[in-house]
Scaffold this motif. Structure first.
Motif, short mmCIF file in Angstrom:
data_model
loop_
_atom_site.label_atom_id
_atom_site.label_comp_id
_atom_site.label_asym_id
_atom_site.label_seq_id
_atom_site.Cartn_x
_atom_site.Cartn_y
_atom_site.Cartn_z
N MET A 1 0.84 -1.19 0.00
CA MET A 1 0.00 0.00 0.00
C MET A 1 0.87 1.24 0.00
N ALA A 2 0.60 2.18 -0.89
CA ALA A 2 1.41 3.38 -1.02
C ALA A 2 1.31 4.24 0.23
N LYS A 3 2.41 4.89 0.56
CA LYS A 3 2.44 5.79 1.71
C LYS A 3 3.08 7.11 1.31
N SER A 4 2.81 8.13 2.13
CA SER A 4 3.40 9.44 1.88
C SER A 4 4.69 9.58 2.68
N LEU A 5 5.54 10.50 2.24
CA LEU A 5 6.82 10.73 2.92
C LEU A 5 7.02 12.22 3.09
N GLN A 6 7.36 12.62 4.31
CA GLN A 6 7.66 14.02 4.59
C GLN A 6 9.08 14.12 5.13
N ILE A 7 9.91 14.88 4.45
CA ILE A 7 11.29 15.10 4.86
C ILE A 7 11.39 16.53 5.38
N LYS A 8 11.83 16.69 6.63
CA LYS A 8 11.82 17.99 7.29
C LYS A 8 13.23 18.37 7.75
N SER A 9 13.77 19.43 7.16
CA SER A 9 15.04 20.05 7.61
C SER A 9 16.18 19.03 7.72
N VAL A 10 16.26 18.10 6.80
CA VAL A 10 17.30 17.07 6.85
C VAL A 10 18.64 17.63 6.41
N MET A 11 19.65 17.39 7.23
CA MET A 11 21.03 17.74 6.91
C MET A 11 21.89 16.49 7.05
N LYS A 12 22.97 16.45 6.27
CA LYS A 12 23.91 15.34 6.37
C LYS A 12 25.31 15.88 6.16
N THR A 13 26.18 15.65 7.13
CA THR A 13 27.57 16.07 7.02
C THR A 13 28.47 14.86 7.13
N PHE A 14 29.59 14.92 6.42
CA PHE A 14 30.65 13.93 6.53
C PHE A 14 31.91 14.69 6.93
N GLY A 15 32.22 14.70 8.22
CA GLY A 15 33.33 15.51 8.70
C GLY A 15 33.02 16.98 8.49
N GLN A 16 33.87 17.66 7.76
CA GLN A 16 33.68 19.09 7.48
C GLN A 16 32.87 19.33 6.20
N THR A 17 32.47 18.25 5.54
CA THR A 17 31.75 18.39 4.27
C THR A 17 30.25 18.27 4.50
N THR A 18 29.51 19.23 3.97
CA THR A 18 28.05 19.19 4.06
C THR A 18 27.50 18.59 2.77
N ALA A 19 26.91 17.41 2.87
CA ALA A 19 26.35 16.73 1.69
C ALA A 19 24.92 17.16 1.42
N LEU A 20 24.14 17.38 2.49
CA LEU A 20 22.75 17.82 2.37
C LEU A 20 22.52 18.95 3.35
#
Length: 334
Positions: A1-20
């Protein structure tokens, strides 16, 4: 069954690098969304976070309103298809698909029946007992798709699934994936760097750049009304002309041949046959035109070019269609 997805203020860093950085995305039930952008923009990182293979540095994700940010990948009921197919060479096609059902504790007969049903849907029922290495690339990707679908996932995630295939097979599988998406009604998220693929297949496109979403809209609006100069440059071909503090963005197909009285005079520097149209590179030599001295890319129908004997090193008068003129923060879209 299909579902909805809400992404809120997601950040992703790898060390000093900001990927998202500050990703906000709302995906509706049964929607097909493409994450589109150049290499290194963060689209695959975002897909891995949605799959539960990586955790965000901050922010949260909700499925149908329930927070799943910290939940494991195995608990998310997600089917995933990779570019590399990731099939087991020591198993037959059918057993590759059955393998996805083992955690569900089903009987062997039920697993076999479900696997054969999925093979029928992707058109490979007759190849069930072959080894993956005996199949073409397109057939292997169909097996990978069947394996992802057999678990009846809430979300189907596709990570550049067609980039290793030749153009004809890729086009066929684009249509096949779109058909299966409609048939199953599941929420589908696809990563691609191919703009034609995204515009052809998706209900909405999230154009990403430097870890951010530059624009999230329908394919038509992303193409016709780009949010900024990056989107205008990345999606399709465009002429961007800075004037009076604004940027005019004119698609090559928005030009047409005009008379000397109504058009601007241009000089044809070069032209290339593209089948249904010719792509011309012209210089504007009309001193009365606001585009004087600009170099433009122009697409004209092949029958028009041939009938008028338009050639390099000659002059041609052009007009610009203004029926789609759209003022945005940064540009005027013609």
């Amino acid at each position: 069954m299909a579902k909805s997805l809400q992404i809120k203020s997601v950040m992703k860093t790898f060390g000093q690098t900001t990927a998202l950085e500050e990703i906000h995305l709302d995906i509706e039930k049964g929607e097909f969304v493409s994450l589109l952008g150049p290499s290194g923009c963060g689209k695959s990182t975002l897909l891995r976070i949605i799959a539960g293979l990586d955790q965000p540095t901050s922010g949260r994700m909700n499925v149908d309103g329930f927070d799943i940010t910290a939940s494991s990948a195995s608990s998310r009921n997600i089917g995933m298809v990779f570019q590399s197919y990731a099939l087991f060479p020591n198993m037959t096609v059918r057993k590759n698909i059955e393998f996805a059902l083992k955690p569900k504790k089903l009987s062997k007969k039920t697993r076999t029946d479900k696997a054969m049903h999925m093979l029928k849907i992707v058109g490979l029922e007759a190849l069930a007992d072959r080894a993956p290495q005996q199949l073409s690339g397109g057939q292997q990707q169909r097996v990978a798709l069947a394996r992802a679908l057999v678990i009846e996932p809430d979300f189907l995630l596709l990570d550049e699934p067609l980039s290793a295939l030749d153009a004809n097979v890729r086009h066929q599988l684009q249509q096949e994936i779109r058909r299966i998406h409609h048939e199953f009604g599941m929420t589908t998220i696809m990563v691609t760097h191919d703009q034609d693929e995204a515009l052809t297949m998706a209900d909405r496109v999230a154009v990403m750049n430097n870890g951010r979403i530059a624009q999230y809209d329908t394919p038509q609006n992303v193409y016709r009304h780009p949010a900024d100069s990056f989107v205008a440059s990345f999606i399709g071909t465009s002429n961007q002309i800075a004037q009076l503090g604004k940027t005019w963005v004119i698609r090559p197909e928005h030009f047409s041949v005009a008379s000397a009285q109504s058009g601007m005079e241009t000089y044809v520097n070069s032209m290339m046959f593209k089948g249904a149209f010719y792509r011309l590179k012209v210089s504007v030599i009309d001193r009365t035109s606001p585009f004087f001295n600009e170099k433009l890319i122009v697409d004209l129908p092949a029958n028009v070019v041939d009938s008028r004997n338009i050639c390099p090193d000659q002059r041609v008068y052009l007009s610009v269609h203004d029926h789609e003129a759209q003022l945005s923060k940064e540009m005027v879209m013609a």
